[in-house]
Design a protein around this motif. Structure first.
Motif, PDB file in Angstrom:
ATOM      1  N   MET A  91      -6.288  10.429  -2.466  1.00 40.75           N
ATOM      2  CA  MET A  91      -5.971   8.982  -1.512  1.00 40.75           C
ATOM      3  C   MET A  91      -5.120   8.377  -2.095  1.00 40.75           C
ATOM      4  N   SER A  92      -4.094   8.146  -1.258  1.00 40.31           N
ATOM      5  CA  SER A  92      -2.703   7.494  -1.601  1.00 40.31           C
ATOM      6  C   SER A  92      -2.428   6.489  -0.861  1.00 40.31           C
ATOM      7  N   ALA A  93      -1.369   5.801  -1.293  1.00 43.16           N
ATOM      8  CA  ALA A  93      -0.747   4.463  -1.168  1.00 43.16           C
ATOM      9  C   ALA A  93       0.268   3.957  -0.571  1.00 43.16           C
ATOM     10  N   VAL A  94       0.733   3.297   0.307  1.00 46.26           N
ATOM     11  CA  VAL A  94       2.442   2.834   0.449  1.00 46.26           C
ATOM     12  C   VAL A  94       2.537   1.200   0.724  1.00 46.26           C
ATOM     13  N   ILE A  95       3.561   1.017   0.057  1.00 48.36           N
ATOM     14  CA  ILE A  95       3.348  -1.086  -0.544  1.00 48.36           C
ATOM     15  C   ILE A  95       4.628  -1.238   0.399  1.00 48.36           C
ATOM     16  N   PHE A  96       4.381  -2.002   1.176  1.00 46.55           N
ATOM     17  CA  PHE A  96       5.246  -2.127   2.166  1.00 46.55           C
ATOM     18  C   PHE A  96       5.260  -3.568   2.560  1.00 46.55           C
ATOM     19  N   GLU A  97       6.057  -4.338   2.631  1.00 43.96           N
ATOM     20  CA  GLU A  97       6.930  -5.594   2.335  1.00 43.96           C
ATOM     21  C   GLU A  97       5.720  -6.654   2.911  1.00 43.96           C
ATOM     22  N   ASP A  98       4.821  -6.112   4.554  1.00 43.76           N
ATOM     23  CA  ASP A  98       4.561  -6.852   5.152  1.00 43.76           C
ATOM     24  C   ASP A  98       2.626  -6.929   4.546  1.00 43.76           C
ATOM     25  N   GLY A  99       2.402  -5.111   4.016  1.00 49.35           N
ATOM     26  CA  GLY A  99       1.421  -5.125   3.452  1.00 49.35           C
ATOM     27  C   GLY A  99       1.065  -3.546   2.930  1.00 49.35           C
ATOM     28  N   VAL A 100      -0.086  -3.050   3.271  1.00 50.72           N
ATOM     29  CA  VAL A 100      -0.302  -1.984   2.232  1.00 50.72           C
ATOM     30  C   VAL A 100      -1.252  -0.756   2.981  1.00 50.72           C
ATOM     31  N   PHE A 101      -0.282   0.037   3.581  1.00 48.35           N
ATOM     32  CA  PHE A 101      -0.787   1.551   4.308  1.00 48.35           C
ATOM     33  C   PHE A 101      -1.766   2.869   2.957  1.00 48.35           C
ATOM     34  N   VAL A 102      -3.000   3.205   3.565  1.00 49.70           N
ATOM     35  CA  VAL A 102      -3.479   4.057   2.900  1.00 49.70           C
ATOM     36  C   VAL A 102      -3.566   4.872   3.385  1.00 49.70           C
ATOM     37  N   TYR A 103      -3.214   5.517   3.260  1.00 49.40           N
ATOM     38  CA  TYR A 103      -3.624   7.357   3.705  1.00 49.40           C
ATOM     39  C   TYR A 103      -5.250   8.226   2.992  1.00 49.40           C
ATOM     40  N   ALA A 112     -14.297   4.302  -2.182  1.00 49.89           N
ATOM     41  CA  ALA A 112     -12.412   3.706  -2.024  1.00 49.89           C
ATOM     42  C   ALA A 112     -12.651   2.529  -2.915  1.00 49.89           C
ATOM     43  N   TYR A 113     -13.831   2.097  -2.763  1.00 52.88           N
ATOM     44  CA  TYR A 113     -13.827   0.266  -3.995  1.00 52.88           C
ATOM     45  C   TYR A 113     -13.201   0.547  -5.198  1.00 52.88           C
ATOM     46  N   SER A 114     -13.557   1.948  -5.723  1.00 56.12           N
ATOM     47  CA  SER A 114     -13.201   2.371  -6.706  1.00 56.12           C
ATOM     48  C   SER A 114     -11.208   2.164  -6.791  1.00 56.12           C
ATOM     49  N   PHE A 115     -10.796   2.606  -5.616  1.00 55.70           N
ATOM     50  CA  PHE A 115      -9.429   3.064  -5.160  1.00 55.70           C
ATOM     51  C   PHE A 115      -8.877   1.605  -5.149  1.00 55.70           C
ATOM     52  N   HIS A 116      -9.742   0.995  -4.362  1.00 57.78           N
ATOM     53  CA  HIS A 116      -9.015  -0.515  -3.893  1.00 57.78           C
ATOM     54  C   HIS A 116      -9.039  -1.384  -5.113  1.00 57.78           C
ATOM     55  N   GLN A 117      -9.647  -1.255  -6.057  1.00 58.50           N
ATOM     56  CA  GLN A 117      -9.166  -2.297  -7.228  1.00 58.50           C
ATOM     57  C   GLN A 117      -8.069  -1.406  -8.358  1.00 58.50           C
ATOM     58  N   ALA A 118      -8.241  -0.213  -8.362  1.00 58.03           N
ATOM     59  CA  ALA A 118      -6.784  -0.042  -8.564  1.00 58.03           C
ATOM     60  C   ALA A 118      -5.500  -0.388  -7.927  1.00 58.03           C
ATOM     61  N   LEU A 119      -5.479  -0.324  -6.462  1.00 58.23           N
ATOM     62  CA  LEU A 119      -5.381  -0.113  -6.376  1.00 58.23           C
ATOM     63  C   LEU A 119      -4.222  -1.814  -6.305  1.00 58.23           C
ATOM     64  N   LYS A 120      -4.919  -2.645  -6.067  1.00 59.62           N
ATOM     65  CA  LYS A 120      -4.968  -4.625  -7.113  1.00 59.62           C
ATOM     66  C   LYS A 120      -4.315  -4.700  -8.065  1.00 59.62           C
ATOM     67  N   LYS A 121      -4.156  -3.561  -8.698  1.00 60.31           N
ATOM     68  CA  LYS A 121      -3.329  -3.654  -9.764  1.00 60.31           C
ATOM     69  C   LYS A 121      -1.895  -3.213  -9.930  1.00 60.31           C
ATOM     70  N   VAL A 122      -1.426  -2.797  -8.760  1.00 60.84           N
ATOM     71  CA  VAL A 122      -0.135  -2.667  -8.579  1.00 60.84           C
ATOM     72  C   VAL A 122       0.572  -3.198  -8.027  1.00 60.84           C
ATOM     73  N   THR A 123      -0.272  -4.050  -7.005  1.00 56.19           N
ATOM     74  CA  THR A 123      -0.249  -5.357  -5.623  1.00 56.19           C
ATOM     75  C   THR A 123      -0.819  -6.007  -5.409  1.00 56.19           C
ATOM     76  N   ASN A 124      -0.871  -7.701  -5.013  1.00 57.30           N
ATOM     77  CA  ASN A 124      -1.349  -8.536  -4.560  1.00 57.30           C
ATOM     78  C   ASN A 124      -1.725  -8.043  -2.698  1.00 57.30           C
ATOM     79  N   LYS A 125      -1.040  -7.924  -2.147  1.00 59.66           N
ATOM     80  CA  LYS A 125      -0.902  -7.449  -0.452  1.00 59.66           C
ATOM     81  C   LYS A 125      -1.819  -6.775  -0.221  1.00 59.66           C
ATOM     82  N   PRO A 126      -2.520  -7.280   0.754  1.00 59.26           N
ATOM     83  CA  PRO A 126      -3.520  -6.668   1.639  1.00 59.26           C
ATOM     84  C   PRO A 126      -3.496  -5.377   2.597  1.00 59.26           C
ATOM     85  N   VAL A 127      -4.636  -4.760   2.601  1.00 57.42           N
ATOM     86  CA  VAL A 127      -4.402  -3.314   2.729  1.00 57.42           C
ATOM     87  C   VAL A 127      -4.126  -3.685   4.537  1.00 57.42           C
ATOM     88  N   LYS A 128      -3.616  -3.111   5.644  1.00 60.09           N
ATOM     89  CA  LYS A 128      -3.619  -3.031   6.700  1.00 60.09           C
ATOM     90  C   LYS A 128      -4.535  -1.982   7.674  1.00 60.09           C
TER      91      LYS A 128
END
Length: 347
Positions: A91-103, A112-128
């Motif tokens: 599972m992967s994520a790319v942080i852009f200026e306007d939000g986050v892309f998840v693959y 999915a929830y656990s991945f999201h919690q880990a992602l929140k530790k590196v960015t406060n931008k929403p997954v879009k």
């Protein structure tokens, strides 16, 4: 252990328990509570959906920063099982200026929830935006989590979407048997919320950047949604690319199509392109080619020689692939790969 819960529900439940622990209080509130409970239950259900799965955060592999703003959690190299929570791809994520892309949506809501919690530790931008690589469960079963928290842009190739919609119940039953009932219990068929495409779709992620979702073609599965991010020189190969782990050619796959699809993907790459494979660690394009494409070319040449010498499919396991035996999943896949290439070349 993997229940949905939230502070509001716990607080109301505690209050109700307190009231009913006293007989006098119970008598006073019994009638009004019996009338109010259905509405309370409705509100709880609505709140749960808004919050998505909330349970124990699982110890999935940590996020690795592959490139600036690009993170990957590399799943287990073996089959999904209770020990790895069914998480055996990436599972992967790319942080852009306007939000986050998840693959990839994850193999279940808990992951999915656990991945999201880990992602929140590196960015406060929403997954879009969420993209799903194919019709397999480890790519789809977590999609309902992202729907529940309000992600409106979930992408899947149209044939893969139709297949998953038709086979969801059967697939969920299989994942339940292999990984566990509780961890899969919340996942539901979310294909009605998918945005489907046939060959290619471009996502405008803001600030002049794009994510190109491309159906590279068949191979591991009949279609394969990859992602290309020109601004970052990153390609998500999905299960078209493997690293470390032995690739798996299944009965509904095609060696010939896999080679053509891989060639199509490689045309997007250069010496500096990083490929994030479906299984295994990210690497440059040449490493992924050696680990996947070159492996199959070598094996196909061995199978062709085997056929020319009059070899029978029942003896296909005698083809020597021992140079790959240290790769995870070798025992489960080496003979199956050779057999499926043999059958395809003899059609």
């Amino acid at each position: 252990m993997f229940k949905r819960y939230n502070k509001e529900v716990i607080g109301l439940s505690a209050l109700i328990a307190l009231c009913f622990s006293n007989p006098v209080t119970a008598a006073v509130y019994a009638d009004s509570f019996s009338e109010a409970y259905p509405e309370y239950a409705k509100e709880v259900s609505s709140l749960e959906k808004q919050l998505g799965y909330i349970g124990k955060t699982l110890p999935i592999p940590q996020l690795k920063e592959v490139a600036p703003g690009v993170y990957t959690s590399v799943g287990s190299m073996i089959w999904g099982n209770p020990g790895n929570f069914g998480f055996n791809n990436n599972m992967s994520a790319v942080i852009f200026e306007d939000g986050v892309f998840v693959y990839n949506s994850g193999p279940n809501e808990a992951v999915a929830y656990s991945f999201h919690q880990a992602l929140k530790k590196v960015t406060n931008k929403p997954v879009k935006w969420v993209a799903i690589e194919n019709y397999q469960g480890h790519a789809n079963m977590g999609a309902s989590y992202w729907v529940d928290i309000g992600v409106k842009n979930i992408y899947s190739q149209e044939e893969a979407t139709k297949y998953w919609d038709k086979n969801f119940n059967k697939a969920k039953a299989r994942y339940t048997r292999s990984v566990g009932t509780v961890i899969n219990s919340h996942s539901y068929n979310a294909t009605s919320k998918y945005t489907s495409f046939k060959d290619q779709i471009t996502i405008d992620v803001g600030n002049g950047e794009q994510v190109q979702l491309i159906n590279f073609g068949g191979g591991h599965t009949p279609t394969m949604t990859g992602a290309y991010i020109p601004s970052k020189n990153i390609v998500f190969s999905g299960d078209l690319g493997f690293n470390e782990r032995l690739p798996g050619l299944f009965e509904d796959g095609s060696y010939i199509e896999w080679m053509a699809s891989f060639d199509k993907m490689m045309r997007l790459t250069n010496n500096d392109t990083i490929i994030i494979p479906g299984h295994g660690n990210p690497a440059n394009a040449q490493v992924i080619k050696v680990q996947t494409y070159d492996y199959f070319v070598e094996l196909a040449n061995q199978v062709k020689a085997f056929i020319k010498d009059g070899g029978r499919v029942d003896d296909i396991g005698t083809i020597d692939q021992s140079k790959h035996q240290a790769r995870p999943a070798y025992k489960e896949l080496y003979e199956r790969n050779a057999r499926n290439i043999y059958n395809e070349l003899n059609r």
